[in-house]
Design an enzyme around this catalytic site. Structure first.
Site, PDB file in Angstrom:
ATOM      1  N   SER A  40      -0.429  12.110 -39.880  1.00 21.83           N
ATOM      2  CA  SER A  40      -0.619  12.966 -40.910  1.00 21.83           C
ATOM      3  C   SER A  40      -0.111  14.324 -39.914  1.00 21.83           C
ATOM      4  O   SER A  40       0.499  15.420 -40.667  1.00 21.83           O
ATOM      5  CB  SER A  40      -1.997  13.224 -41.047  1.00 21.83           C
ATOM      6  OG  SER A  40      -2.511  12.152 -42.039  1.00 21.83           O
ATOM      7  N   HIS A 101      -2.868   8.137 -31.685  1.00 25.78           N
ATOM      8  CA  HIS A 101      -3.605   8.888 -30.723  1.00 25.78           C
ATOM      9  C   HIS A 101      -3.323   8.851 -29.521  1.00 25.78           C
ATOM     10  O   HIS A 101      -3.620   9.845 -28.581  1.00 25.78           O
ATOM     11  CB  HIS A 101      -5.091   8.785 -31.179  1.00 25.78           C
ATOM     12  CG  HIS A 101      -5.839   9.222 -32.448  1.00 25.78           C
ATOM     13  ND1 HIS A 101      -6.077  10.546 -32.762  1.00 25.78           N
ATOM     14  CD2 HIS A 101      -5.584   8.315 -33.681  1.00 25.78           C
ATOM     15  CE1 HIS A 101      -6.453  10.276 -34.050  1.00 25.78           C
ATOM     16  NE2 HIS A 101      -6.168   9.413 -34.729  1.00 25.78           N
ATOM     17  N   ARG A 131      -7.693   0.674 -36.137  1.00 26.55           N
ATOM     18  CA  ARG A 131      -7.319   1.573 -37.381  1.00 26.55           C
ATOM     19  C   ARG A 131      -5.516   1.814 -37.292  1.00 26.55           C
ATOM     20  O   ARG A 131      -5.199   1.733 -38.388  1.00 26.55           O
ATOM     21  CB  ARG A 131      -7.891   2.675 -37.016  1.00 26.55           C
ATOM     22  CG  ARG A 131      -7.940   3.635 -38.400  1.00 26.55           C
ATOM     23  CD  ARG A 131      -8.994   4.736 -38.224  1.00 26.55           C
ATOM     24  NE  ARG A 131      -8.887   5.933 -39.151  1.00 26.55           N
ATOM     25  CZ  ARG A 131      -9.745   6.307 -40.162  1.00 26.55           C
ATOM     26  NH1 ARG A 131     -10.587   5.220 -40.507  1.00 26.55           N
ATOM     27  NH2 ARG A 131      -9.538   7.072 -41.152  1.00 26.55           N
ATOM     28  N   ARG A 244      -2.900  13.048 -29.614  1.00 25.87           N
ATOM     29  CA  ARG A 244      -3.153  13.727 -30.858  1.00 25.87           C
ATOM     30  C   ARG A 244      -4.164  14.527 -31.139  1.00 25.87           C
ATOM     31  O   ARG A 244      -5.318  14.182 -30.310  1.00 25.87           O
ATOM     32  CB  ARG A 244      -3.145  12.521 -32.090  1.00 25.87           C
ATOM     33  CG  ARG A 244      -3.227  12.921 -33.488  1.00 25.87           C
ATOM     34  CD  ARG A 244      -3.278  11.956 -34.444  1.00 25.87           C
ATOM     35  NE  ARG A 244      -4.104  11.960 -35.793  1.00 25.87           N
ATOM     36  CZ  ARG A 244      -4.031  11.272 -36.599  1.00 25.87           C
ATOM     37  NH1 ARG A 244      -3.220  10.483 -36.651  1.00 25.87           N
ATOM     38  NH2 ARG A 244      -4.679  11.278 -37.725  1.00 25.87           N
ATOM     39  N   GLY A 245      -4.312  15.724 -31.678  1.00 28.49           N
ATOM     40  CA  GLY A 245      -5.160  16.837 -31.673  1.00 28.49           C
ATOM     41  C   GLY A 245      -6.430  16.772 -32.324  1.00 28.49           C
ATOM     42  O   GLY A 245      -7.290  17.058 -31.792  1.00 28.49           O
ATOM     43  N   ASP A 246      -6.166  16.302 -33.718  1.00 30.32           N
ATOM     44  CA  ASP A 246      -7.465  16.545 -34.703  1.00 30.32           C
ATOM     45  C   ASP A 246      -8.663  15.919 -34.021  1.00 30.32           C
ATOM     46  O   ASP A 246      -9.604  16.335 -34.448  1.00 30.32           O
ATOM     47  CB  ASP A 246      -6.923  16.098 -36.032  1.00 30.32           C
ATOM     48  CG  ASP A 246      -6.551  14.382 -36.028  1.00 30.32           C
ATOM     49  OD1 ASP A 246      -6.346  14.070 -34.916  1.00 30.32           O
ATOM     50  OD2 ASP A 246      -6.493  13.897 -37.194  1.00 30.32           O
ATOM     51  N   ARG A 247      -8.667  14.905 -33.618  1.00 32.34           N
ATOM     52  CA  ARG A 247      -9.930  14.135 -33.168  1.00 32.34           C
ATOM     53  C   ARG A 247     -10.198  14.125 -31.645  1.00 32.34           C
ATOM     54  O   ARG A 247     -10.890  13.521 -30.862  1.00 32.34           O
ATOM     55  CB  ARG A 247      -9.930  12.651 -33.329  1.00 32.34           C
ATOM     56  CG  ARG A 247      -9.798  12.328 -35.072  1.00 32.34           C
ATOM     57  CD  ARG A 247     -10.046  10.717 -35.330  1.00 32.34           C
ATOM     58  NE  ARG A 247      -9.744  10.470 -36.695  1.00 32.34           N
ATOM     59  CZ  ARG A 247     -10.874  10.582 -37.462  1.00 32.34           C
ATOM     60  NH1 ARG A 247     -11.939  11.109 -37.339  1.00 32.34           N
ATOM     61  NH2 ARG A 247     -10.343  10.426 -39.014  1.00 32.34           N
ATOM     62  N   HIS A 391      -7.995   3.719 -44.811  1.00 39.12           N
ATOM     63  CA  HIS A 391      -8.563   3.548 -43.680  1.00 39.12           C
ATOM     64  C   HIS A 391      -9.590   2.774 -43.581  1.00 39.12           C
ATOM     65  O   HIS A 391     -10.018   1.999 -42.682  1.00 39.12           O
ATOM     66  CB  HIS A 391      -8.503   4.946 -42.855  1.00 39.12           C
ATOM     67  CG  HIS A 391      -7.281   5.285 -42.104  1.00 39.12           C
ATOM     68  ND1 HIS A 391      -6.547   4.582 -41.436  1.00 39.12           N
ATOM     69  CD2 HIS A 391      -7.094   6.426 -41.921  1.00 39.12           C
ATOM     70  CE1 HIS A 391      -5.670   5.373 -41.047  1.00 39.12           C
ATOM     71  NE2 HIS A 391      -5.690   6.669 -41.254  1.00 39.12           N
ATOM     72  N   HIS A 429       2.858   9.888 -44.916  1.00 37.76           N
ATOM     73  CA  HIS A 429       2.928   8.510 -44.505  1.00 37.76           C
ATOM     74  C   HIS A 429       2.464   7.549 -45.369  1.00 37.76           C
ATOM     75  O   HIS A 429       1.837   8.100 -46.345  1.00 37.76           O
ATOM     76  CB  HIS A 429       2.402   8.354 -43.176  1.00 37.76           C
ATOM     77  CG  HIS A 429       1.102   8.737 -42.959  1.00 37.76           C
ATOM     78  ND1 HIS A 429      -0.012   7.865 -43.514  1.00 37.76           N
ATOM     79  CD2 HIS A 429       0.260   9.985 -42.472  1.00 37.76           C
ATOM     80  CE1 HIS A 429      -1.177   8.403 -43.217  1.00 37.76           C
ATOM     81  NE2 HIS A 429      -0.876   9.709 -42.768  1.00 37.76           N
TER      82      HIS A 429
END
Length: 508
Positions: A40, A101, A131, A244-247, A391, A429
């Protein structure tokens, strides 16, 4: 789940409207190879800027291979801190080669370099994936890491061990501040060494929970003689090796922010902390980072703001950051407070297979009111259902999620017709389109990862007939001409504006 769902609106749009397929993975979104699934973050970067930038794994790969990362001030500070204090270098991150990630190869290369530069002791805190890779593949990656550490430790000059871990959906890796207790559990597990103890990472909960998938495994601590082998203490150095930043943002806040209040950290250790990337450039989070992020310029929003057009962005919490921060080129602040409006609809804090409709109705309600206001020239939203419910691996729930989005689109179309609005439907995606896979033994198992499939791109307009140029109708095995970065130029052409020279071409 997409083809199994009762989705009459999507079926009609694909049957009656101009449409094509867009490549949403690999080199189309700046990732190293076409074996790399999209995600995403890179998807919304590409959608929002009309260009392709080196991203994630590719960005880190380039920095590691060139040696540039090891010349960064952050890396030097981490290493010098350990050597000066004879302290431990800790690594925290997702243990897989999913390339969404993190990548286990980056961890291996950093461990090797750390030893070569004189670090004596390292501890690895592993978050289990299941995942972005097969759902129960964690033992493969744990075995790879343990074998690698055994080699590094062989000459007695280095002491590397796995220290703690847990499933990515149970510990540490929350996003958008939706579940701080999950991050607090990670803090207690990795930093404090609190929790159920095991002698090794392969002896954890799986034997007790037949059928549990990696992302749902509870937190664990590795101990010897009753003592955790890798608590994080004063004068240690810590690397969060997710790119990856979000998590990664919330754990970074827990390490970096002096005025942190999301949970009680207890006695916060005085450590040197760095992220693989800077996960939020506007918040300067974290303060130390190993690889500079792509400097994304000439975004769609910049073009629209320069033209004086009003924009509106909405999603629920799970994808709010994607239609704002990532869409605007990894920028938290607005380009124009006057011309940009954001709306976040709080997500339910439950497993999405239990509530697969998520906030699709509320998002649709909001969009309808915004269209009726006649205030905005360009409106963007994200329905997260296909991704977030996909997911979970629950086929039945994901079918419901797809149907909920279809219902939302059916409501939107009526208002678009009434108010003369063009509706563009696409995705960042695939995920819900591929719910099963075969493992290396040929056995069918649940798939929880994104797919490598191209995504639909549909233009609906009751009045205007658009033609997608140079289009070869998509069929399996037939390469698609366009990618996500072709969306922004298409939007600009619809609005009668001129795209920057650095953009990809318009599809119409």
């Amino acid at each position: 789940a997409v083809t199994l769902a009762n989705a009459p609106t999507l079926d009609r749009l694909l049957r009656e409207c101009p449409n094509t397929r867009l490549k949403a993975h690999g080199d189309a979104v700046g990732l190293p190879t076409d074996d790399d699934m999209g995600n995403s973050e890179v998807g919304h970067n590409a959608l929002g800027c009309g260009q392709i930038y080196s991203q994630g794994a590719k960005l880190v790969n380039e920095s590691i291979e060139s040696g540039k990362m090891y010349q960064s001030e952050a890396w030097k500070e981490l290493v010098d801190n350990c050597k000066a204090n004879n302290s431990t270098l800790h690594f925290i991150g997702l243990l897989s080669d999913g390339n969404v990630h993190s990548n286990i190869k980056h961890l291996f290369k950093m461990l090797t370099e750390a030893k070569n530069e004189g670090i004596k002791k390292a501890r690895v805190h592993i978050l289990l994936d299941g995942r972005d890779v097969p759902a129960t593949s964690a033992p493969i990656y744990i075995e790879q890491l343990e074998s690698f550490l055994k080699e590094l430790n062989a000459d007695g000059a280095f002491d590397g061990k796995i220290a703690s871990g847990g499933g990515r959906m149970k510990v540490t890796m929350d996003r958008y501040q939706a579940d701080w207790p999950m991050v607090e559990l990670g803090w207690k597990t990795h930093v404090k060494g609190e929790g159920r103890q095991f002698a090794s990472a392969v002896e954890t909960y799986r034997k007790e929970n037949d059928g549990i998938i990696d992302q749902d495994l509870p937190a664990f601590v590795i101990a010897e003689n009753g003592e955790p082998v890798g608590k994080i203490v004063d004068k240690d150095s810590v690397i969060l090796f997710n790119f990856r930043g979000d998590r990664a943002i919330e754990l970074s806040m827990a390490f970096d922010d002096d005025d942190f209040t999301a949970f009680d950290r207890g006695a916060k250790p005085d450590v040197c902390f760095a992220g693989m990337l800077q996960y939020d450039g506007d918040l300067k989070l974290p303060a130390r980072f190993l690889v500079n992020p792509p400097e994304i310029t000439n975004t769609l929003t910049e073009v629209l703001v320069a033209a004086g057009l009003n924009e509106y962005a909405v999603s629920e919490t799970q994808k709010y950051g994607h239609v704002t921060y990532f869409w605007n080129g990894n920028k938290s602040d607005k380009f124009s407070e006057e011309l940009e409006t954001y709306k976040e609809i709080p997500s339910d804090n439950v497993s999405f297979d239990q509530r697969p409709w998520m906030k699709s109705a509320e998002i649709t309600d909001d969009l309808i009111e915004v269209i009726k206001s006649k205030k905005y020239d360009f409106i963007r939203c994200n329905y997260p259902n296909g991704d977030m419910v996909g997911h979970t691996g629950s086929l039945d729930s994901t079918i419901i999620g797809v149907e909920a989005v279809d219902l939302g689109l059916s409501r939107l179309i009526k208002v678009c017709d009434e108010y003369g609005v063009t509706l563009v439907v696409t995705a960042d995606h695939g995920n819900a389109d591929e719910m099963l896979e075969k493992n290396k033994k040929g056995e069918v198992q649940v798939r929880t990862a994104h797919s490598l499939n191209p995504v639909p791109f549909i233009i609906y307009d009751k009045e205007v007939k658009y033609t997608i140029k140079d289009d070869t109708k998509y069929a399996p095995g037939v390469p698609t001409k366009y990618g996500l970065a072709n969306v922004a130029p298409t939007i600009v052409k619809m609005l009668g504006l001129t795209a920057p020279d650095c953009w990809q071409e318009s599809m119409i």
